[in-house]
Design an enzyme around this catalytic site. Sequence first.
Site, PDB file in Angstrom:
ATOM      1  N   THR A  42      42.640  50.404  47.785  1.00  0.00           N
ATOM      2  CA  THR A  42      44.057  50.388  48.010  1.00  0.00           C
ATOM      3  C   THR A  42      44.822  51.487  46.679  1.00  0.00           C
ATOM      4  OG1 THR A  42      43.682  47.897  46.845  1.00  0.00           O
ATOM      5  CG2 THR A  42      45.388  48.348  46.904  1.00  0.00           C
ATOM      6  N   GLU A  59      41.191  46.816  53.016  1.00  0.00           N
ATOM      7  CA  GLU A  59      40.615  45.402  52.785  1.00  0.00           C
ATOM      8  C   GLU A  59      41.030  44.542  52.672  1.00  0.00           C
ATOM      9  OE1 GLU A  59      39.526  45.677  48.876  1.00  0.00           O
ATOM     10  OE2 GLU A  59      39.925  44.283  49.735  1.00  0.00           O
ATOM     11  N   CYS A  89      42.964  42.197  42.143  1.00  0.00           N
ATOM     12  CA  CYS A  89      43.583  42.580  42.667  1.00  0.00           C
ATOM     13  C   CYS A  89      45.341  42.259  42.524  1.00  0.00           C
ATOM     14  CB  CYS A  89      43.307  42.074  43.830  1.00  0.00           C
ATOM     15  SG  CYS A  89      41.241  42.851  44.668  1.00  0.00           S
ATOM     16  N   LYS A 149      38.370  33.263  38.986  1.00  0.00           N
ATOM     17  CA  LYS A 149      38.394  31.743  39.671  1.00  0.00           C
ATOM     18  C   LYS A 149      37.155  32.088  39.502  1.00  0.00           C
ATOM     19  CE  LYS A 149      38.206  34.711  43.830  1.00  0.00           C
ATOM     20  NZ  LYS A 149      38.400  34.837  44.728  1.00  0.00           N
ATOM     21  N   ARG A 167      38.625  39.275  34.868  1.00  0.00           N
ATOM     22  CA  ARG A 167      39.415  40.834  34.658  1.00  0.00           C
ATOM     23  C   ARG A 167      40.619  39.780  34.634  1.00  0.00           C
ATOM     24  NH1 ARG A 167      37.513  44.982  39.085  1.00  0.00           N
ATOM     25  NH2 ARG A 167      36.200  43.937  39.476  1.00  0.00           N
TER      26      ARG A 167
HETATM   27  C1  UDX Z   1      42.515  38.526  46.183  1.00  0.00           C
HETATM   28  C2  UDX Z   1      42.596  38.293  47.358  1.00  0.00           C
HETATM   29  O1  UDX Z   1      42.476  36.728  48.233  1.00  0.00           O
HETATM   30  C3  UDX Z   1      41.841  39.337  48.509  1.00  0.00           C
HETATM   31  O2  UDX Z   1      42.582  39.018  49.802  1.00  0.00           O
HETATM   32  C4  UDX Z   1      42.526  40.704  48.696  1.00  0.00           C
HETATM   33  O3  UDX Z   1      41.803  41.768  49.001  1.00  0.00           O
HETATM   34  C5  UDX Z   1      41.829  40.557  46.799  1.00  0.00           C
HETATM   35  O4  UDX Z   1      42.569  39.737  46.207  1.00  0.00           O
HETATM   36  P1  UDX Z   1      40.752  37.583  44.261  1.00  0.00           P
HETATM   37  O5  UDX Z   1      41.623  38.351  43.662  1.00  0.00           O
HETATM   38  O6  UDX Z   1      38.844  37.379  44.400  1.00  0.00           O
HETATM   39  O7  UDX Z   1      41.613  37.874  46.301  1.00  0.00           O
HETATM   40  O8  UDX Z   1      40.995  35.972  44.662  1.00  0.00           O
HETATM   41  P2  UDX Z   1      41.794  35.375  45.168  1.00  0.00           P
HETATM   42  O9  UDX Z   1      40.940  34.295  45.708  1.00  0.00           O
HETATM   43  O10 UDX Z   1      42.623  35.381  46.323  1.00  0.00           O
HETATM   44  O11 UDX Z   1      42.925  34.202  43.981  1.00  0.00           O
HETATM   45  C6  UDX Z   1      43.466  35.200  43.278  1.00  0.00           C
HETATM   46  C7  UDX Z   1      43.543  34.624  41.599  1.00  0.00           C
HETATM   47  O12 UDX Z   1      44.980  34.028  42.471  1.00  0.00           O
HETATM   48  C8  UDX Z   1      42.767  33.200  40.834  1.00  0.00           C
HETATM   49  O13 UDX Z   1      42.899  33.650  39.899  1.00  0.00           O
HETATM   50  C9  UDX Z   1      43.122  32.013  42.081  1.00  0.00           C
HETATM   51  O14 UDX Z   1      42.577  30.974  40.881  1.00  0.00           O
HETATM   52  C10 UDX Z   1      44.367  31.890  41.911  1.00  0.00           C
HETATM   53  N1  UDX Z   1      44.689  31.285  42.762  1.00  0.00           N
HETATM   54  C11 UDX Z   1      44.878  30.910  43.811  1.00  0.00           C
HETATM   55  C12 UDX Z   1      45.646  30.039  42.525  1.00  0.00           C
HETATM   56  O15 UDX Z   1      46.071  30.109  41.232  1.00  0.00           O
HETATM   57  N2  UDX Z   1      46.205  29.116  43.808  1.00  0.00           N
HETATM   58  C13 UDX Z   1      45.867  29.550  44.807  1.00  0.00           C
HETATM   59  O16 UDX Z   1      45.914  28.498  45.736  1.00  0.00           O
HETATM   60  C14 UDX Z   1      44.956  30.230  45.354  1.00  0.00           C
END
Ligand code: UDX
Length: 447
Positions: free
Chosen positions: A123, A151, A260, A320, A327
């Site tokens: 990224t 990605e 991310c 999550k 991180r």
């Molecule tokens: C994210 C993007 O989804 C992905 O497309 C990108 O490439 C990388 O970043 P990721 O960080 O692995 O992926 O997790 P994601 O499932 O998106 O959750 C990100 C954060 O948002 C987590 O802390 C999660 O708990 C929070 N979240 C997610 C919420 O608080 N509410 C939601 O409805 C969804």
Amino acid sequence: MGDTDKAGIGIFGAGWVGLVTGACFAELGHTVVIRDVVPERIESLRAGRVPIHEEGLEQLIERNRDRLSFTLGVGEVAARAELLFVCVGTPPTYSGDADLSAIWTVLDELPAETRATLVMKSTVPVGTGDKVRAALEARGLGHVGYVSNPEFLSEGRALRDFMQPDRVVIGAYAEPDALAVAALYDSLDTELVQTDVHSAEMIKLASNAFLATRISFINEIANVCEVTGADVEEVARGMGLDRRIGSHFLRAGIGYGGSCFPKDVSALKQLAGNSGYHFQLLNSVIEVNELQKRRVVGKLKKHLGHLAGRRVALLGLAYKAGTDDLREASSIVLAARLLAEGAEVVAWDPVARPRDELRGATLAATAREAVAGADAAVIVTEWPELRELVCEEVRAAMRTPLFVDGRNLLDPLAVRAAGFAYEGVGRPTSPFSALPETEEPEPRVRR
Ligand code: UDX
């Protein structure tokens, strides 16, 4: 396209993005060489040990052993590949800009005889493609093509996100380069977004920033629900049925974290600022998220009064469920806040193993051990097994039977029926308090 026509792929960076990308391309029939600079990492991969936690990745690498190889040597990669994917880390610098030093190192190491096309999966800020091309030109590698192919993998479901993508984004300066990368995804049933390099770079940043904005929005709605008696879970359900809104990423909680969203939101804000535009909305998205991590403290005080000498169990540390990644996890900020309030913090997570991120907190081996004698149990990560804590045994073991559910994981009615007080996010607060008259807690001896 028969097997023999499958492109040779080289990958720089055997981290999470590089390993998932490499293993999935091998699964699609391509021959893949993955290069990393860390000898131990290459050694363990050659020995079949995968140094990261991602559902199904170890099996996928094992299944494609014949098409996957790992090396420290740049020459070997550049010589055997037509397409060279850059999957190195671009962590944030203190200014919030993306640190591109690992990318420049890859460019510096490219052999003069390189003929392949460079494909950026890391990224990067908008405009990086131009800078890479200029650097290649300066090295006499102006003939090396450049493609942006961001990605959209999320931790815990990365293999599925790669194999069943909503879209594949390809930004290129030259059509043949775009077609060569597009051909890699031929066997996937997906939408191809073929565009210019700047727009491809922006699609990645804007997509993550928009998802983070949705989360901060629903978190603010949740906070308004708390003072107006509405239930954010009901609100999100009603909103999400609108096709223009959709139900994804409308889960209110304790704030977004991970490698991310925080990084990409601040990188986009910084990018805009560097280009003379003040991105106000992202300022708020970041501020709301930081405040959301801390709102639990207010909820605890509402039930317990002051927190000094109180014992608070933090259940779940990962940013999550489904990952061991800490991180930018909300648990880290929350633990520090609680310790600063004089509380004793006992933390538990099924897989995340903090090193010094939770200095001052005690780590429990089980969730039940964490809640024993606690004045409150705070759900920080939505691990499904935490639902089992809603029982008589735990109620009796806690000093004060109180759940603060930072993920709306539990059913408020069931929790109250089991004799606990319950505080969710954006949910109607408990009609009654199971709390005994608050007597002063015995002073706890700090271990
Ligand atoms: C994210 C993007 O989804 C992905 O497309 C990108 O490439 C990388 O970043 P990721 O960080 O692995 O992926 O997790 P994601 O499932 O998106 O959750 C990100 C954060 O948002 C987590 O802390 C999660 O708990 C929070 N979240 C997610 C919420 O608080 N509410 C939601 O409805 C969804």
